[in-house]
Design a protein around this motif. Sequence first.
Motif: not given
Length: 185
Positions: A1-15
């Motif tokens: 069984m293949g591994k369940k794909p997961t998301s790549v989450i990029i969060a932009l932060t700053g003031p």
Amino acid sequence: MGKKPTSVIIALTGPKHCGKTETGKALADLSGGTFLDLDTVAEELSGISPRELYKKGRDLFQEAETGAVSEVLRRASEDPGLYIIAAGGGIIDNRRAFETLKQSAVLVYLDIIEETAWKRIEAASSGGLPAFLEGAENPKQAHGELHRRRSGLYKNHAEITLSAENKDPAGISAEIWDIIKVRYL
Ligand SMILES: Nc1ncnc2c1ncn2[C@@H]1O[C@H](COP(=O)(O)OP(=O)(O)O)[C@@H](O)[C@H]1O
Ligand SMILES: O=C(O)C1=C[C@@H](OP(=O)(O)O)[C@@H](O)[C@H](O)C1
Ligand SMILES: [Mg+2]
């Protein structure tokens, strides 16, 4: 069984007004990722704009912001892929929301000097000052203090720090994408 794909989450932060929303949209266009702005998701969930929510009370705003983080992570878990998230400038002061986001996302900090941020706030001030500066005796000084404190914290927590000064959102997003492609995909 293949591994369940997961998301790549990029969060932009700053003031506030470092360009998280504009750069996030440009990065989503460039990468083909799904763009989500936490302020927009908070408004979808609560039915009230972040500004109005903030005026009703900082706690109410932060509750909605925390809900928006959970909602974004839920969507990313249900439908795996690349997600580009624009955080709100005050999320660093919302411990629950920030810690939850940090656990699942690659944090990118967009660095600008306080003068640039203040000029952008003034340029947009026909709609009034941001809710968190309303009522301050000296809004420019209050903004400077907030900008410096928050910038230091965002920088400490981020995996990627980029100068967002004197560059357009397309240029900044291209720099971010070059790093993301190599390190996280
Ligand atoms: N790289 C940039 N260069 C010049 N102006 C920008 C840049 N990024 C954003 N802006 C402008 O600054 C203001 C705030 O941008 P926004 O992306 O909403 O910032 P944030 O989401 O960080 O508050 C908007 O008027 C936007 O057009
Ligand atoms: O700096 C802040 O405290 C805030 C920034 C805003 O987002 P942007 O940074 O996207 O403008 C928004 O979340 C809210 O008004 C609070
Ligand atoms: Mg924004």
